[in-house]
Design an enzyme around this catalytic site. Structure first.
Site, mmCIF file in Angstrom:
data_model
loop_
_atom_site.group_PDB
_atom_site.id
_atom_site.type_symbol
_atom_site.label_atom_id
_atom_site.label_comp_id
_atom_site.label_asym_id
_atom_site.label_seq_id
_atom_site.Cartn_x
_atom_site.Cartn_y
_atom_site.Cartn_z
ATOM 1 N N SER A 34 0.795 -1.222 0.000
ATOM 2 C CA SER A 34 0.000 0.000 0.000
ATOM 3 C C SER A 34 0.835 1.283 0.000
ATOM 4 O O SER A 34 0.354 2.332 -0.443
ATOM 5 C CB SER A 34 -0.959 0.018 1.198
ATOM 6 N N HIS A 72 -0.229 6.341 6.346
ATOM 7 C CA HIS A 72 0.239 6.032 4.995
ATOM 8 C C HIS A 72 0.623 7.337 4.298
ATOM 9 O O HIS A 72 0.205 8.422 4.709
ATOM 10 C CB HIS A 72 -0.865 5.335 4.190
#
Length: 312
Positions: A49, A291
């Site tokens: 990711s 993230h």
């Protein structure tokens, strides 16, 4: 790293906490390719990711469950190289482990074929950003956030600099459980790099490390992360160990390593909203929790492009 874990963290931490790429080209002797200029493709991007860019608009590609962004670092690199759509394939997928390079991966919305199946003898450039899910970094952050919240609630309401309720779970009597996971992941990565060489013998391959997720100094990160100071240090050190493993395994395979940590120092999830590359537990920009945001993906793309220029 795995975005599906984050949804579980939202439920588990309802109090407001949220969960939180290699270059070997080959010439006749099997070492680094010595091309006169950076490769222009075909380019294949592999990874998890941190490569895919979950929740960064616009989400694109199939399966939808991989959460790829058209502004992730592979897409930005391909654009800077002027690659046609036919010469660029991004098969990165949120939640991917090293084993998902060679086997299909089920997601919440579709199945991603084995990522290595995208490679061929025609491939000239490969980036790989992977390893975080192999050591369970997302769940590690989640558990440390939970441990910090419990410790905070049971204590005086303030952390001491040495407080590290989570790290004590993983380091005991000379045994470091996370370091053991990193060692195992390194062995798996070496096997994957060998398979990349077999499938794309003429490609330049770049292993992309992880950007700074947490600061290096002891801090509780205010309201952004909810971690005890000592656990910030613990998690930061484990990311450093992970990146060191990626570099070591890349170099051992005759690969090139892309350092995204150095240019991201001071731009971690605990830094200012208008400069950080990685979002905190509750994102303020379109991105998944803990993230990279679009700024971070651009920074990672720039690091890859600098590596390409340096070895052209």
């Amino acid at each position: 790293m795995k975005t599906s874990v984050q949804a579980g963290v939202v439920g588990a931490l309802a109090c407001g906490t949220l969960l939180a790429a290699l270059a070997f080209g080959r010439h006749d002797g099997g070492g680094l390719a010595d091309d006169a200029a950076p490769p222009k493709g075909p380019y294949v991007a592999l990874g998890d990711s941190y490569t895919a860019g979950p929740r960064i608009p616009d989400q694109t590609g199939k399966p939808a469950g991989c959460d790829r962004s058209d502004r992730n670092y592979p897409a930005l690199v391909a654009d800077e190289l002027g690659l046609a759509a036919a010469d660029f394939r991004d098969v990165s997928c949120s939640g991917a482990t090293i084993s998902d390079l060679s086997t299909s991966q089920s997601t919440d919305d579709g199945v991603n074929p084995a990522q290595l199946s995208a490679l061929s003898a025609d491939t000239r450039l490969v980036t790989i950003g992977i390893g975080g899910n192999d050591i369970g970094f997302a769940s590690l952050v989640r558990e440390c956030v939970t441990a910090g919240a419990i410790y905070h609630a049971m204590g005086s309401g303030k952390y001491l600099p040495e407080d590290a309720p989570c790290s004590r779970r993983y380091v005991s009597q000379g045994t470091d459980e996370v370091q053991e996971r990193i060692t195992t992941a390194g062995e798996r990565l070496s096997g994957a790099l060998s398979e990349v060489r077999n499938r794309a013998p003429k490609a330049q391959v770049y292993v992309v490390g992880y950007p700074a997720i947490l600061p290096s100094e002891e801090t509780d990160c205010g309201r952004e992360m909810g971690l005890a100071p000592g656990d910030v240090t613990f998690l930061h050190a484990r990311e450093q160990q992970l990146n060191a493993m990626l570099r070591k395994r890349a170099e051992a395979a005759g690969a090139r390593y892309v350092d995204t940590y150095t240019p991201s120092e001071g731009r971690d999830a605990c830094s200012a909203e208008d400069t950080r590359w990685v979002e905190p537990l509750i994102p303020r920009s379109p991105a998944a929790s803990v993230h990279p945001n679009e700024r971070g993906e651009r920074g990672m793309a720039d690091a890859v492009l600098r590596a390409l220029d340096a070895h052209g």
